[in-house]
Write an enzyme that holds these catalytic residues in place. Sequence first.
Site, short mmCIF file in Angstrom:
data_model
loop_
_atom_site.label_atom_id
_atom_site.label_comp_id
_atom_site.label_asym_id
_atom_site.label_seq_id
_atom_site.Cartn_x
_atom_site.Cartn_y
_atom_site.Cartn_z
N ARG A 59 59.33 -90.04 1.52
CA ARG A 59 58.54 -89.07 2.30
C ARG A 59 59.42 -88.00 2.94
O ARG A 59 58.98 -86.87 3.13
CB ARG A 59 57.70 -89.80 3.35
CG ARG A 59 56.43 -90.36 2.78
CD ARG A 59 55.76 -91.29 3.74
NE ARG A 59 56.42 -92.58 3.76
CZ ARG A 59 56.17 -93.53 4.66
NH1 ARG A 59 55.29 -93.33 5.60
NH2 ARG A 59 56.80 -94.69 4.59
N GLU A 96 62.87 -104.48 9.07
CA GLU A 96 62.19 -105.53 9.82
C GLU A 96 62.30 -106.87 9.08
O GLU A 96 62.57 -107.90 9.68
CB GLU A 96 60.72 -105.12 9.99
CG GLU A 96 60.06 -105.87 11.10
CD GLU A 96 58.64 -105.40 11.32
OE1 GLU A 96 58.26 -104.36 10.74
OE2 GLU A 96 57.92 -106.07 12.06
P1 AMP Z 1 62.49 -96.62 11.33
O1 AMP Z 1 63.72 -96.92 10.55
O2 AMP Z 1 62.00 -97.85 12.04
O3 AMP Z 1 62.67 -95.46 12.28
O4 AMP Z 1 61.32 -96.23 10.32
C1 AMP Z 1 61.58 -96.13 8.97
C2 AMP Z 1 60.54 -95.40 8.21
O5 AMP Z 1 59.39 -96.22 8.14
C3 AMP Z 1 60.07 -94.08 8.76
O6 AMP Z 1 60.85 -93.01 8.33
C4 AMP Z 1 58.66 -93.99 8.21
O7 AMP Z 1 58.69 -93.42 6.92
C5 AMP Z 1 58.24 -95.44 8.13
N1 AMP Z 1 57.39 -95.86 9.25
C6 AMP Z 1 57.73 -96.72 10.24
N2 AMP Z 1 56.69 -96.92 11.07
C7 AMP Z 1 55.68 -96.15 10.61
C8 AMP Z 1 54.33 -95.90 11.03
N3 AMP Z 1 53.79 -96.50 12.10
N4 AMP Z 1 53.59 -95.04 10.31
C9 AMP Z 1 54.11 -94.43 9.21
N5 AMP Z 1 55.35 -94.63 8.75
C10 AMP Z 1 56.13 -95.47 9.45
#
Ligand code: AMP
Length: 174
Positions: A59, A96
């Site tokens: 994305r 996660e």
């Molecule tokens: P993070 O590494 O936790 O900051 O998140 C990794 C990726 O997961 C982000 O760049 C989003 O593409 C996706 N992501 C995480 N949480 C969400 C959410 N609630 N809605 C949409 N995409 C999410």
Amino acid sequence: MSKLEDYVITIPDFPKEGIMFRDVTGILEHQDGLKIATDELVKCLEGVEFDSVASVEARGFVFGAPVAYAMGKSFMMIRKRGKLPRETVSKEYELEYGKAVIEIHKDDIKPGQKIVIVDDVIATGGTFKAAIELLESVGAEVVKVLCLMELKGLNGREVLKDYDVDSLIQYEGK
Ligand code: AMP
């Protein structure tokens, strides 16, 4: 509410219970969605001196590449393991559940190259942090971290506290 925020579709409990999934396809399906998103991201870069935009698949590419185009900058693809054909450097990071590895072409970055990283969502900040560490490992300087949406309840800014972070839309929860 900005128009962009109106376009985001929120899906409760996807991909699992308790997650409010912020779906960017709602932005992309409108004729002016990508343009508004790109224009607003470009506005956040006023006065920022940089050489290139980098994004993590998939994305991130959708929003990072138009920003690079609009600003006349080069674009770096940070990809999942095994996708890039030339010599790569990689970075493993925690998800996660389990781990992931991201890679970049070793010779894409010149020492001191100033990079802006663009992604769709900052949640825990783990993906941005891994991308920063990957880029810094080959001598780049990350001058800004920019995304469409920020989930403030997950505290990604704390993980990225040493960096200039900007987002277009902020959600208070997770
Ligand atoms: P993070 O590494 O936790 O900051 O998140 C990794 C990726 O997961 C982000 O760049 C989003 O593409 C996706 N992501 C995480 N949480 C969400 C959410 N609630 N809605 C949409 N995409 C999410």
